[in-house]
Structure formats: structure tokens, C-alpha cells
Design an enzyme around this catalytic site. Structure first.
Site, PDB file in Angstrom:
ATOM      1  N   GLY A  27       3.410   0.044  -3.018  1.00  0.00           N
ATOM      2  CA  GLY A  27       2.583  -0.006  -4.218  1.00  0.00           C
ATOM      3  C   GLY A  27       1.187  -0.518  -3.935  1.00  0.00           C
ATOM      4  O   GLY A  27       0.235  -0.210  -4.649  1.00  0.00           O
ATOM      5  N   GLU A  72       8.510   2.592   1.589  1.00  0.00           N
ATOM      6  CA  GLU A  72       9.603   2.561   0.616  1.00  0.00           C
ATOM      7  C   GLU A  72      10.895   3.165   1.153  1.00  0.00           C
ATOM      8  O   GLU A  72      11.991   2.760   0.772  1.00  0.00           O
ATOM      9  CB  GLU A  72       9.201   3.303  -0.658  1.00  0.00           C
ATOM     10  CG  GLU A  72       8.169   2.593  -1.504  1.00  0.00           C
ATOM     11  CD  GLU A  72       6.732   2.883  -1.076  1.00  0.00           C
ATOM     12  OE1 GLU A  72       6.508   3.321   0.066  1.00  0.00           O
ATOM     13  OE2 GLU A  72       5.824   2.627  -1.891  1.00  0.00           O
ATOM     14  N   GLU A  88      -0.685   2.371  -2.852  1.00  0.00           N
ATOM     15  CA  GLU A  88      -0.776   3.259  -4.017  1.00  0.00           C
ATOM     16  C   GLU A  88      -1.826   2.766  -5.003  1.00  0.00           C
ATOM     17  O   GLU A  88      -2.511   3.546  -5.642  1.00  0.00           O
ATOM     18  CB  GLU A  88       0.600   3.408  -4.672  1.00  0.00           C
ATOM     19  CG  GLU A  88       1.564   4.195  -3.784  1.00  0.00           C
ATOM     20  CD  GLU A  88       2.976   4.194  -4.324  1.00  0.00           C
ATOM     21  OE1 GLU A  88       3.579   3.106  -4.402  1.00  0.00           O
ATOM     22  OE2 GLU A  88       3.486   5.258  -4.651  1.00  0.00           O
ATOM     23  N   ALA A  94       5.181  -3.284  -4.360  1.00  0.00           N
ATOM     24  CA  ALA A  94       5.744  -3.755  -5.625  1.00  0.00           C
ATOM     25  C   ALA A  94       6.547  -5.014  -5.313  1.00  0.00           C
ATOM     26  O   ALA A  94       6.968  -5.219  -4.176  1.00  0.00           O
ATOM     27  CB  ALA A  94       6.645  -2.682  -6.226  1.00  0.00           C
TER      28      ALA A  94
END
Ligand code: T1G
Length: 691
Positions: free
Chosen positions: A104, A127, A107, A65
Site C-alpha cells: 500500500g 502482497e 500504491e 497497509a
């Protein structure tokens, strides 16, 4: 054709290729998310298309992210919506991975139906390093592919795995040829079409979870095994609870549970602190006033002078980076002892499975020993790591001046002493710099790079790049006694030593620091490092408790004791002997003994450190408050989830810090007289982050 500024769409046969290109690391910014969604929509609406390839240009597949968006209002489509679009696509989606598919990014790949990667790629969910947990289904999908045990390890460690390992665990379906990802991914996509392969959804996988259902202790055992490592951190426990949820809740409920815990962590101070350190480490690598295109000098061969603990560790750091290094010591015994210690370290690492046994000889093969400094005449960089005495260092540098080639960098590993004075022993002070490694040098990440008043810009830039090459975090600091780290340590030392004279015990002081989050207390650290570091037997005059302990032969852990007593396994216990030395010394100084509470210990130590940091900033020895945070988190164990002394002070609020310092000054000593910088910042309504 363009989907948006960062995404293109093209069709190769029956395969749509959606390519993202958003430097530097294709972080999943709003534009990137819009690009993926737009590209997928086009592929789904294009009847000629029977599969879609999701691929990135530049250094890497999505690296996570976009951390810079955190704390800002979400922009559509949010990551989870993009994932649902991919996962529910009516045509197979293949994620083509190179570089580092992290957070992310992985993911997103987990919501594709298939994944292909080049061998050099890495996949991970880091993370936890940001005080977070994978907030886009990672804690729910990864266990369904790799199983509970591997997921617990991968997500709480944040460590990436190689593409080969990922293929083995089923995280990646296919390995491409290095450098041929796009073509191989297209071939794979066409195979998926021709074989009419199913639209596999990770969320539907249950086989790996059923394996764990019969092992209820898996979570309790994991928590117990990692209690020490996770102490004080919130994110690991939240991650474990999310992974537990995969066995207890249907997928979508697990997803909702993960989202709740993610939001809690993201809103908390620990994640703010850890994200601060993430960016602060990268900011530290940017040197104000030195152009980014300053030439970097080649470092092909390195010399290290002094085969002691520091010299040996420094030599290992270079050998570990594949840089040939010659270790010099005037004493043959010391040299051979040093080389034996190095080999022993590598063999121990190999025994722990952290390096192949056959690599030990290879590593030792680029690390040679010599008793003559003349053998360093062709080195690009020579680092002195001899005894911490100015006259000895100047002697070495004067000799080096006559041996080193003209364009060699001459570095000292001094931890306190004046770089300019050392450089004055040579005819080339502009070539002299401080490279302050931290013990054990082959493990500790911090490298304080100390600029002398004459040090050349290209040597500073080369040293900063060298830090990254060695896998260390370089921080440029000014040339003043103790530089940044040890100057603040001296402030902590002064308060800790004063506190034990006034009535706090060493173990009481250490407990406060341990409870705050340091890996060990101040006196435990002193005993570990050795009380005799920098102690001069001839000149010792019982002028401090530490001198008296040294005079008694109590040099810390390596002897019967120091501030603590130690058994044969180096387990420590409070020392009545040391306590008597402390009390007798205090009595002689006329210092009254009193009960001292934990709050006073904590305030006096932490605020003294913050105040010293402010003085370093004001004097320009530290260029940024965040540099000070990086030094103390990476070099001295300030808990990462507290962000470093200056971040912590901003969290308290600088007005409160100023008030506290003034009350400590009134109550204890002028050592707490607030730095003028703090007064200025408070009057301007600013924090250290604005300094
Ligand atoms: N967001 C924004 N910027 C980032 C970034 C990120 N995720 N990662 C790196 N950068 C910037 C960095 O600040 C620097 O900027 C430049 O890229 C090069 O980075 C929902 C919520 C990818 C291994 O934790 O580990 O996904 O200084 O110097 O050494 O579950 O960057 O050049 O201006 O480090 O080659 C999870 C973090 C996010 C990966 C590359 N992802 N990044 O290392 O270059 S949270 C991460 C890294 C998340 C989801 C959750 C490394 C790297 P500048 P660099 P590098």
C-alpha cells in the site's frame, strides 16, 4: 503544526510538507490515513501552497497497509479514498521515498503525481507473500508505468526493486542525494511549480499497455514458465488475472475487478496462513525470559570446523554476510575440495547473473582455509560441523576448549545430539550453543538455535541477532533429541516407513505429501539427502529397510538408487529392487500387505506430526506453537499457504484433531495416543494459538 498524532503540516515557501511518523514502519493505519487526508486538505485549502510533499520520518516511507488491521471493521478514510484524494488533487503531490515503499505504501506513491527517492530506497508490491494481491490499484497502475512483463514479474515475485532500477523503469521520477531527501524533494517540488508541470495521473497512462496488446501469449507463457513455483498458491493466478484486466477493462472497472479478487484472497485460509507465518517469524525472534537489552557480543571473525557440505555452506553464509571466516579441516584434501566447491558455487551464481563475477574473488577473499584449529584462536564464534557422532564432537570441543579465546562462542551444528553432553567436554559449557543450519546452509533460511541448560543469555541473544545478520530466520529451541524440526521429521519418518511395509508404495506416500504442497515427498527427500546420512556401515544389521538399501550400496540419488531408481540425469522412477526389499522385509516382520488409500496416508502422516508438535510444546522444547510452524515452513517445506503443522491443526479444529488421533490410535497404533496438551486445550475450548 499537528494534523493528528502521527502527522504534521508545515509550509516551506510554496510547498506544503505533510510528514507522517508512525513507528515502526509507518504502516498505513487508520491514523496514518487520516493524517495524509488531513494534511492534503490543509494544503489544498491554503492559497499560499502550490504543491504538496508527502514524506515519512523514521525507518521508512509507508511499508504497506497495516496488517494488524486486517479482519477488523474498516475505519475511514479507507486507503482507496485517500488515494483518490491524492490522485485528484488540484495541486501537484510529490511522494518522497526512503526505506522500503512496499504494498500500500508504493500504491499511495503511485497516486501522487511525482515520486522522488533516495538511492538506498526500495519499492515493491510484496502482497503475494501474504497470500494477497496489491489491493489498492497496484495491479492496475504498475503495468501502466513499467509495462505488462515487468509488472507480472514484480507483483508475482513480490520482490522489491532499488530506487535506481525504479528510476530506470519510470517508477520514480527523480533520485535524491542519500541523506538529503527532504531538501532535494523540496527543490524538486519547486521545479515542478516553476516549470508548471502537469498533474500526471498514472491511471491515464496507456503507452506501456499498447506495447503488450500485440503479444497475447505473454500471459500464457508467463503462467507456463512459473507453474512449478506457483503450484498450490491462489494469489499469483489472481494477480495475473488482474494484470490481464488492464488490457481488457477501463481503469475503474479494472480497479473493481482487483478489489473483488483481493477480497476473495483476504477472506481465504491461504492468506490467513501466510500472514500467520509473517508474524510468527518475527515473534520467534523475541525470546521470552531474555531481556531485550541483553548485550549482543561482537562477531568479527568466525571459524568453521569441517569442510564438508554443511561446513562449506555455513562458511558461505558468513562470507555472504561479509564476516571473515576461516574453514578448518584436518585433511588437506578435504579442505581444498571444500574450498573448490565453495568457489564453484559462487561461480555458478555469477554465471546465473545473481552476483558479479568480480565479487567471487572478493567473497573468497574473506574465506580462508586451514588444516589447524590453532588458527581459530582469535575467532569470536567457532562452529563445529564434523561427522554426526558424539565422540567425535566431544573430541573437537575438548580440543577447542584449549584453543578458543575465553569469550568465544562455541557452537555445534549437530542436528540431533545433546548440546549439554557436547558442552561437558569443555570447561565452559555456558559458552556452548547449538546452531543447527539446514542443508544447503547458504540457502536455507531456517536456523534452529539450541540452548543448553547452561548456555549464557547473551550468547543466546547474540545467536538470534546473528540469524538476522545472516538473512536467516532464527528459532530458539530446547535441547532434546532432534530438537524441534527433526523430532517432527522422525514422527513423519516412522509413519512413512510403516505405511510402505503395510502396502503403500514410496511413490504413493510421496504423492500425498507433494499434493498437500510439500516441494517433494518423504522418500524423495530421503534419497536426495542420502540414505547413508548417520548410517554406520560397521554396525549395520539389516534391521530396517533403509539399512538394507544402504548395505546394497543404494544410498539414494548420489548412487544408482535408494527408494527410487535414478537415471544419469537423476530422474527418478519407482524401483522394483527397493519394492522387493520392502515386501521381503514386511513378510519377515509378519506384516500383512493391504491396499492403503491416500486419505489414510495423509491422516497418519499429518496427525502424527501435529501430535509430535504438541508433545514438543508440552515438554517446553518448543516455546510457541508458532515457532513449530516457522521451523517446518522455513526448514522443511511445509507449504506456507497451510501455515505450518500447528496452524493447520487449529484450522481443522482441535476437537476434530483429538477425535482423529483417538481413531488412528484405535485403528493403527498407540503412536497416535493424543498428547495430553491437546486434551487439555480441547477441554478448555482453546487452540494451539492459545497454548
Ligand atoms: N503492518 C503492520 N506491522 C508491520 C508491517 C505491516 N505492513 N510490516 C512490518 N510490521 C511490523 C513487524 O511486525 C515488526 O513488528 C516491525 O514492524 C518491524 O518489522 C493494500 C493490502 C518493512 C521490510 O508486506 O516486509 O499493503 O515485531 O521485523 O526486518 O495492497 O517488515 O517489532 O512488533 O520485519 O526491518 C504489504 C511487510 C502489506 C511489508 C521491515 N507490505 N513488512 O523489515 O523489520 S499488505 C508488506 C516487511 C498491503 C495493499 C496491501 C518488513 C519491512 P514488531 P520487521 P525489518
Amino acid at each position: 503544526m499537528k494534523v493528528n498524532d502521527v502527522a504534521t503540516y508545515e509550509v516551506e515557501g510554496a510547498v506544503a510538507v505533510v510528514t507522517l511518523n508512525s513507528p515502526p514502519v509507518n504502516a498505513l493505519s487508520a491514523a496514518v490515513r487520516q493524517g495524509i487526508a488531513g494534511g492534503l486538505k490543509m494544503a489544498l485549502e491554503d492559497d499560499a501552497v502550490r504543491a504538496m510533499l508527502l514524506i515519512c520520518e523514521g525507518r521508512t516511507f509507508f511499508a504497506g497497509a497495516d496488517i494488524t488491521e486486517f479482519g477488523k471493521p474498516p475505519v475511514e478514510p479507507v486507503l482507496r479514498d485517500v488515494q483518490l484524494m491524492l490522485e485528484n488533487a488540484t495541486k501537484p503531490v510529490i511522494a518522497a521515498i526512503h526505506g522500503t515503499a512496499l504494498g500500500g505504501g508504493l500504491e499511495i506513491a503511485l497516486t501522487a503525481h511525482y515520486r522522488i527517492a533516495v538511492p538506498s530506497a526500495k519499492c515493491g508490491l510484496p502482497e503475494v507473500n501474504l497470500g494477497l494481491l496489491p489491493g489498492a490499484g497496484g495491479t492496475q497502475r504498475l503495468p501502466r508505468i513499467v509495462g505488462i512483463a515487468k509488472a507480472l514479474d514484480l507483483i508475482t515475485s513480490g520482490k522489491p526493486v532499488s530506487a535506481k532500477a525504479a528510476k530506470k523503469m519510470g517508477l520514480v521520477d527523480e533520485l535524491a542525494t542519500e541523506g538529503n531527501l527532504r531538501a532535494d524533494a523540496l527543490t524538486f517540488a519547486n521545479r515542478v511549480i516553476d516549470e508548471n508541470r502537469p498533474l500526471l495521473k498514472v491511471r491515464d497512462r496507456t503507452d506501456k499497455l499498447s506495447e503488450a496488446r500485440g503479444k497475447p501469449d505473454i500471459f500464457a507463457d508467463f503462467r507456463k514458465a512459473h507453474a512449478r513455483k506457483f503450484r498450490g498458491y491462489k494469489a499469483p493466478e489472481s494477480i495475473i488475472r488482474c494484470i490481464e484486466a488492464t488490457l481488457e477493462k477501463p481503469f475503474d472497472e479494472g480497479l473493481a475487478f482487483e478489489a473483488t479478487l483481493f477480497r476473495e484472497l483476504q477472506a481465504g485460509s491461504q492468506s490467513a496462513a501466510q500472514r500467520h507465518i509473517f508474524f510468527a517469524e518475527r515473534q520467534a525472534a523475541k525470546i521470552d525470559g531474555i531481556p531485550a537489552d541483553t548485550p549482543i557480543l561482537p562477531i568479527r571473525k568466525v571459524g568453521v570446523i569441517g569442510a564438508g557440505t554443511m561446513g562449506g555452506g555455513i562458511a558461505m553464509s558468513f562470507a555472504n554476510a561479509g564476516i571473515p571466516v576461516t574453514l578448518v579441516d584436518s585433511s588437506e584434501d578435504a579442505l581444498f575440495r571444500g574450498l573448490r566447491v565453495i568457489r564453484g558455487n559462487y561461480e555458478a551464481t555469477a554465471r546465473k547473473g545473481r552476483m558479479k563475477a568480480e565479487d567471487v574473488d572478493a567473497r573468497m577473499g574473506i574465506l580462508t582455509g586451514s588444516v589447524s584449529m590453532e588458527d581459530l584462536s582469535d575467532c569470536d564464534l567457532i562452529i563445529e560441523a564434523v561427522f554426526e557422532l558424539m565422540e567425535i564432537k566431544k573430541e573437537v570441543f575438548a580440543k577447542l576448549d584449549g584453543i578458543a579465546k575465553p569469550d568465544a562462542i562455541l557452537a555445534t551444528n549437530t542436528s540431533y545430539l545433546d548440546i549439554d553432553e557436547i558442552g561437558s567436554a569443555t570447561s565452559r559449557p555456558a559458552s556452548v550453543i547449538g546452531l543447527h543450519f539446514f542443508s544447503p546452509a547458504h540457502i536455507m533460511k531456517l536456523l534452529e538455535i539450541v540452548r543448553g541448560k547452561n548456555t549464557r543469555a547473551d550468547i543466546i541473544a547474540t545467536s538470534m541477532k546473528l540469524a538476522k545478520t545472516l538473512g536467516k530466520v532464527g528459532v530458539l529451541v530446547g535441547n532434546a533429541y532432534g530438537f524441534v524440526g527433526n523430532r517432527i521429521l522422525a514422527a513423519r519418518d516412522a509413519q512413512a516407513n510403516r505405511l510402505i511395509l503395510e502396502g503403500a508404495t514410496p511413490e504413493a506416500v510421496d504423492k500425498v505429501l507433494y499434493d498437500f504442497g510439500f516441494p517433494m515427498g518423504h522418500f524423495q527427500m530421503r534419497d536426495l539427502a542420502g540414505l547413508d546420512v548417520g548410517w554406520n556401515r560397521e554396525k549395520s544389521s539389516s534391521s530396517t529397510v533403509r539399512e538394507i538399501l544402504n548395505e546394497m550400496g543404494r544410498h539414494g540419488q548420489k548412487t544408482v538408487g535408494g527408494f527410487y531408481d535414478y537415471d544419469e540425469n537423476r530422474n527418478r522412477t519407482p524401483s522394483p529392487v527397493a519394492q522387493k526389499v520392502i515386501e521381503d522385509f514386511a513378510a519377515k516382520q509378519g506384516i500383512a500387505h493391504r491396499e492403503i488409500g491416500e486419505a489414510e496416508i495423509r491422516d497418519r502422516i499429518l496427525y502424527a506430526m501435529v501430535n509430535e508438535g504438541a508433545k514438543l510444546l508440552d515438554e517446553g522444547i518448543a516455546s510457541r506453537a508458532s515457532d513449530i510452524d516457522v521451523v517446518w515452513v522455513t526448514g522443511y517445506g511445509w507449504p506456507q499457504y497451510e501455515g505450518g503443522p500447528m496452524f493447520w491443526a487449529d484450522l481443522q479444529g482441535l476437537p476434530q484433531v483429538l477425535e482423529k488421533l483417538k481413531s488412528l490410535q484405535d485403528e493403527y497404533s498407540d503412536a497416535f495416543a493424543p498428547s495430553p496438551l491437546i486434551e487439555r486445550l480441547v477441554s478448555e475450548g482453546k487452540g494451539f494459538r492459545d497454548a
